[in-house]
Scaffold this active site. Structure first.
Site, PDB file in Angstrom:
ATOM      1  N   LYS A 172      -9.752  -3.654  -6.073  1.00  0.00           N
ATOM      2  CA  LYS A 172     -10.923  -2.764  -6.195  1.00  0.00           C
ATOM      3  C   LYS A 172     -10.655  -1.592  -7.124  1.00  0.00           C
ATOM      4  CE  LYS A 172     -13.017  -3.724  -1.736  1.00  0.00           C
ATOM      5  NZ  LYS A 172     -12.133  -3.808  -0.572  1.00  0.00           N
ATOM      6  N   LYS A 223       0.836  -1.214   0.000  1.00  0.00           N
ATOM      7  CA  LYS A 223       0.000   0.000   0.000  1.00  0.00           C
ATOM      8  C   LYS A 223       0.859   1.247   0.000  1.00  0.00           C
ATOM      9  CE  LYS A 223      -4.407  -1.596   1.523  1.00  0.00           C
ATOM     10  NZ  LYS A 223      -4.601  -2.341   2.758  1.00  0.00           N
ATOM     11  N   LYS A 234      -3.235  -9.822  -7.629  1.00  0.00           N
ATOM     12  CA  LYS A 234      -4.596 -10.218  -7.246  1.00  0.00           C
ATOM     13  C   LYS A 234      -5.621  -9.226  -7.807  1.00  0.00           C
ATOM     14  CE  LYS A 234      -4.816  -7.891  -2.907  1.00  0.00           C
ATOM     15  NZ  LYS A 234      -5.540  -7.498  -1.827  1.00  0.00           N
TER      16      LYS A 234
HETATM   17  P1  TYM Z   1     -10.647  -5.979   1.519  1.00  0.00           P
HETATM   18  O1  TYM Z   1     -11.691  -4.943   1.615  1.00  0.00           O
HETATM   19  O2  TYM Z   1      -9.411  -5.681   0.757  1.00  0.00           O
HETATM   20  O3  TYM Z   1     -11.240  -7.293   0.903  1.00  0.00           O
HETATM   21  C1  TYM Z   1     -12.409  -7.892   1.429  1.00  0.00           C
HETATM   22  C2  TYM Z   1     -12.276  -9.395   1.421  1.00  0.00           C
HETATM   23  O4  TYM Z   1     -12.039  -9.861   0.084  1.00  0.00           O
HETATM   24  C3  TYM Z   1     -10.872 -10.676   0.057  1.00  0.00           C
HETATM   25  N1  TYM Z   1     -10.212 -10.462  -1.242  1.00  0.00           N
HETATM   26  C4  TYM Z   1      -9.928 -11.452  -2.103  1.00  0.00           C
HETATM   27  N2  TYM Z   1     -10.119 -12.778  -2.057  1.00  0.00           N
HETATM   28  C5  TYM Z   1      -9.715 -13.503  -3.130  1.00  0.00           C
HETATM   29  N3  TYM Z   1      -9.130 -12.955  -4.237  1.00  0.00           N
HETATM   30  C6  TYM Z   1      -8.914 -11.617  -4.313  1.00  0.00           C
HETATM   31  N4  TYM Z   1      -8.368 -11.078  -5.392  1.00  0.00           N
HETATM   32  C7  TYM Z   1      -9.323 -10.809  -3.219  1.00  0.00           C
HETATM   33  N5  TYM Z   1      -9.256  -9.467  -2.989  1.00  0.00           N
HETATM   34  C8  TYM Z   1      -9.811  -9.292  -1.767  1.00  0.00           C
HETATM   35  C9  TYM Z   1     -10.018 -10.162   1.200  1.00  0.00           C
HETATM   36  O5  TYM Z   1      -9.077 -11.129   1.611  1.00  0.00           O
HETATM   37  C10 TYM Z   1     -11.065  -9.877   2.245  1.00  0.00           C
HETATM   38  O6  TYM Z   1     -11.420 -11.060   2.924  1.00  0.00           O
HETATM   39  N6  TYM Z   1      -8.254  -5.881   5.874  1.00  0.00           N
HETATM   40  C11 TYM Z   1      -9.469  -6.322   5.245  1.00  0.00           C
HETATM   41  C12 TYM Z   1     -10.719  -5.777   5.880  1.00  0.00           C
HETATM   42  C13 TYM Z   1     -10.843  -6.031   7.342  1.00  0.00           C
HETATM   43  C14 TYM Z   1     -11.139  -7.263   7.952  1.00  0.00           C
HETATM   44  C15 TYM Z   1     -11.204  -6.995   9.345  1.00  0.00           C
HETATM   45  C16 TYM Z   1     -11.328  -8.549   7.460  1.00  0.00           C
HETATM   46  C17 TYM Z   1     -10.755  -5.094   8.331  1.00  0.00           C
HETATM   47  N7  TYM Z   1     -10.968  -5.670   9.531  1.00  0.00           N
HETATM   48  C18 TYM Z   1     -11.437  -8.009  10.253  1.00  0.00           C
HETATM   49  C19 TYM Z   1     -11.573  -9.548   8.391  1.00  0.00           C
HETATM   50  C20 TYM Z   1     -11.624  -9.288   9.754  1.00  0.00           C
HETATM   51  C21 TYM Z   1      -9.442  -5.853   3.793  1.00  0.00           C
HETATM   52  O7  TYM Z   1      -8.809  -4.915   3.451  1.00  0.00           O
HETATM   53  O8  TYM Z   1     -10.264  -6.514   2.978  1.00  0.00           O
END
Ligand code: TYM
Length: 326
Positions: free
Chosen positions: A198, A114, A195
């Protein structure tokens, strides 16, 4: 028994990677006999650690909540919250800040990535991101977190923080396990070494219309050679498309390999596009229904947040008592 917590940042549209890596599992866990409680959060405080537009942000938060509901998160089985509406998240994060060595955070790959993509955002919040995430999870004494593979380092830190707290102040938190799907890492359609994310045009949003989906899949890069086989090391592009096809259609990778033995990429892509369009159709239909009554969505969130605050306050009171803060 599993006490589930997970979250998504409202930074950009929720895409197939998020769905296949996390949200699809969220929905399945609602009917798992091992599930005791579930909280799914729009983690809006995490979302402000990278560039965002304050004028759009409120809408983006609600859009994420709509996505949760449209894929099948059921407010009768799960609490659906906005992180910033439950102030105990940041309160526990502050407490964890006082026991987390900076060196644990500086070495995390997600932080380094990031920072590389938004160098101006080298602030405390970005570095501290995993501490807030540990607080999200442990605030509800959660022990199971359905996430994509990229979140594994964050779950590891959560466990380190929990262990350290327990050793300093007495047994309080249980170990936390990540729950991964078989599609825990969906790759970009344009750069299969990265990967799906968004930002940019490398992913399919859950809200993309059928023509946009067809166009994106048509333009998806492929590997050299024309064979349609699953080999993620040597054929990352086609393997990624095959994985999406497999999970959304329910057909095994072997059956798909056989089905496309004598076919070309374009026939394969046409079929995959129709599978994705067909799969997303009922999700998009439900989304339209929910979006017609945003007051009801707001009510679902505020009701859930009230219950979450009760759970969170109980944990926080226990934590504070152990630390001599009460
Ligand atoms: P975020 O918002 O980036 O993504 C949300 C969820 O989607 C999964 N993900 C993917 N899985 C498979 N392939 C991909 N290309 C891919 N891109 C994203 C992420 O692994 C995630 O599960 N840090 C977290 C948000 C968060 C969170 C938490 C998650 C904050 N607090 C507590 C679990 C528990 C995040 O940025 O996810």
């Amino acid at each position: 028994m599993n006490r589930i917590f997970s979250g998504v940042r409202p930074s950009g549209k929720i895409h197939l990677g998020n769905y296949l890596g996390a949200l699809k599992k969220w929905v399945e866990l609602q009917d798992d006999k091992q599930t005791e409680s579930i909280i799914y959060a729009v983690v809006d405080y995490h979302g402000i650690t990278t560039p965002f537009d304050p004028k759009e942000y409120k809408m983006q938060i609600m859009e994420a909540a709509l996505d949760f509901l449209s894929v099948g998160v059921n407010p009768e089985k799960s609490l659906l919250i906005r992180q910033s509406h439950v102030p105990q998240h940041t309160e526990l994060a502050w407490i964890f800040n006082t026991i987390t060595p900076v060196s644990w955070l500086e070495r995390l790959p997600n932080y380094k990535e990031k920072l590389a993509s938004s160098p101006k955002y080298n602030h405390m919040g970005l570095l501290d991101y995993p501490v807030l995430m540990a607080a999200d999870i442990l605030l509800y004494k959660s022990n199971a977190v359905p996430v994509g593979e990229d979140q594994k380092p964050h779950i590891d830190i959560t466990n380190e923080i929990a262990k350290k707290f327990n050793s300093m102040f007495g047994e309080t938190f249980e170990p936390v396990k990540p729950i991964f799907t078989e599609a825990a890492r969906i790759m970009s359609l344009q750069e299969p070494s990265k990967k799906m994310s968004k930002t940019g045009d490398d992913g399919i949003a859950l809200t993309d219309d059928p023509d946009a989906i067809r166009e994106k899949i048509k333009r998806a890069v492929t590997d050299s050679g024309s064979e349609i086989i699953y080999d993620s090391k040597n054929k990352p592009a086609i393997s990624n498309l095959l994985m999406i096809y497999h999970v959304l259609s329910g057909k095994s990778l072997e059956d798909l390999t056989e089905q496309y033995q004598n076919k070309n990429y374009s026939q394969f892509k046409n079929d995959l596009a129709e599978i994705v369009v067909g799969y997303l159709e009922p999700i998009q239909k439900r989304r339209k229904e929910f979006s017609g009554d945003m007051d009801a969505v707001e009510k679902i969130l505020t009701n859930s947040e009230k219950k979450a605050i009760d759970m969170a306050s109980a944990t926080l009171a226990g934590v504070k008592a152990k630390m001599g803060l009460l």
